[in-house]
Design an enzyme around this catalytic site. Structure first.
Site, PDB file in Angstrom:
ATOM      1  N   VAL A   1      -3.170  13.071  -2.013  1.00 27.51           N
ATOM      2  CA  VAL A   1      -2.552  14.104  -1.172  1.00 27.51           C
ATOM      3  C   VAL A   1      -1.192  14.585  -1.704  1.00 27.51           C
ATOM      4  O   VAL A   1      -0.609  15.508  -1.149  1.00 27.51           O
ATOM      5  CB  VAL A   1      -2.442  13.683   0.318  1.00 27.51           C
ATOM      6  CG1 VAL A   1      -3.810  13.501   0.945  1.00 27.51           C
ATOM      7  CG2 VAL A   1      -1.572  12.452   0.481  1.00 27.51           C
TER       8      VAL A   1
ATOM      9  N   TYR B   1       0.831  -1.211   0.000  1.00 27.44           N
ATOM     10  CA  TYR B   1       0.000   0.000   0.000  1.00 27.44           C
ATOM     11  C   TYR B   1       0.871   1.269   0.000  1.00 27.44           C
ATOM     12  O   TYR B   1       0.638   2.197  -0.781  1.00 27.44           O
ATOM     13  CB  TYR B   1      -0.941  -0.018   1.215  1.00 27.44           C
ATOM     14  CG  TYR B   1      -1.728   1.254   1.384  1.00 27.44           C
ATOM     15  CD1 TYR B   1      -2.864   1.513   0.609  1.00 27.44           C
ATOM     16  CD2 TYR B   1      -1.329   2.234   2.302  1.00 27.44           C
ATOM     17  CE1 TYR B   1      -3.578   2.698   0.756  1.00 27.44           C
ATOM     18  CE2 TYR B   1      -2.038   3.413   2.446  1.00 27.44           C
ATOM     19  CZ  TYR B   1      -3.154   3.641   1.675  1.00 27.44           C
ATOM     20  OH  TYR B   1      -3.858   4.819   1.808  1.00 27.44           O
TER      21      TYR B   1
END
Ligand code: GLU
Length: 306
Positions: free
Chosen positions: A260, A190
């Site tokens: 982000v 991830y």
């Protein structure tokens, strides 16, 4: 009509809103990124490419990677299993890294919040995190039509070192029986997928594929089955801009997925793919200048879905 001049106007408009934003502070390596970068690239289905601003500066794709991993997991496990047993398809109204609903719901609300994306990451096949990441990278390179796309090692290490909130989510999911397998391996994959580096130009190409129902308009090759491309676009519209998705639908009206790192991917079906980069984020974690550029374009072109 879409022109390069229009993109430059959008860029000038977006720049006004950069000042108040800031780069993602919770990932140490992202704090140092120049927050004044801003760029937008649009690729049309008939092969035109328009660009304005910083479209060739690499940035980490962060949550934009969640679309790619979702497509891999759908391919590996099937839509039915994934959306029945593992994640939902509803917006949460909570921040992307929120933990609050995990205890009251049997599975994460959608694949784009961190809890959902970590779950989806655990569903991708591969003997270890390295093999999963190789598959992820190969697919991302094809979607972006760029073989040079690679990992930003510094951002990956920074996220891995400080990602305790994601670690908490993952262990909670494991304890609830949602996440299967080795938690640390899943997190390693991830963190890596979030730390892949690409440009607004690359993201425009990825968006173009989604806008063209999964088919590369140049080669005619199907990279994503049509019904999966449709599902991903629908999720982008309802959940792609975190807890700002509703407002974005009202003011802009495009399916979009932000990260982000400051990127936004925007597939406009039958028209074009747009890639945005602007690392100064608003309080929800979306590119402050990026949203405003898209708002400008939506109004001028009258392209809102609504
Ligand atoms: N790597 C980031 C995290 O897990 C991704 C978040 C995002 O882009 O929304 O916090």
């Amino acid at each position: 009509m879409l022109t390069e001049e229009l993109l430059h106007e959008a860029l000038e408009y977006g720049k006004v809103f950069v000042q108040n934003g800031q780069t993602a502070q919770y990932i140490p390596e992202l704090r140092h990124v120049n927050k004044y970068y801003l760029g937008i690239c649009a690729m049309t289905l008939d092969g035109q490419i328009y660009e304005a601003g910083d479209t060739h500066i690499p940035f980490t794709i962060q949550s934009i990677s969640k679309m790619v991993s979702l497509l891999l997991a759908i391919q590996d496990c099937g839509m039915e299993f994934l959306f029945h047993d593992k994640v939902g398809s509803e917006p949460t109204g909570d921040p992307f890294n929120s933990i609050v609903k995990l205890e009251t719901k049997s599975r994460p609300f959608n694949p784009f919040i961190n809890a959902g994306a970590i779950t989806v990451a655990s569903c991708i096949q591969g003997k270890d995190a390295d093999e999963k990441f190789e598959r992820f990278l190969t697919f991302t390179r094809r979607l972006c039509d760029n073989q040079d796309i690679s990992l930003n090692q510094e951002v990956y290490e920074s996220e891995k070192l400080t990602g305790d909130r994601n670690r908490a989510l993952a262990y909670y999911l494991k304890a609830s029986g949602i996440l299967e397998g080795n938690v640390e391996e899943c997190l390693d994959f991830y963190f890596k997928m979030c730390s892949v580096s690409a440009t607004a130009y690359d993201i425009a190409h990825m968006s173009l594929i989604l806008a063209n129902h999964g088919i590369d308009p140049k080669s005619g090759e199907e990279l994503i089955p049509q019904k999966y491309a449709k599902a991903v676009r629908a999720l982008m519209l309802t959940c792609g801009m975190y807890d700002g998705s509703g407002e974005f639908a009202m003011t802009v009206g495009f399916p979009a997925k932000s990260g982000v790192g400051g990127g936004i991917a925007v597939p406009l079906v039958g028209r074009m793919g747009i890639g945005v980069f602007g690392p100064a984020l608003d309080e929800k974690g979306n590119s402050a200048g990026g949203i405003k550029m898209l708002e400008y374009l939506s109004k001028k072109l009258n392209y809102s879905l609504f």
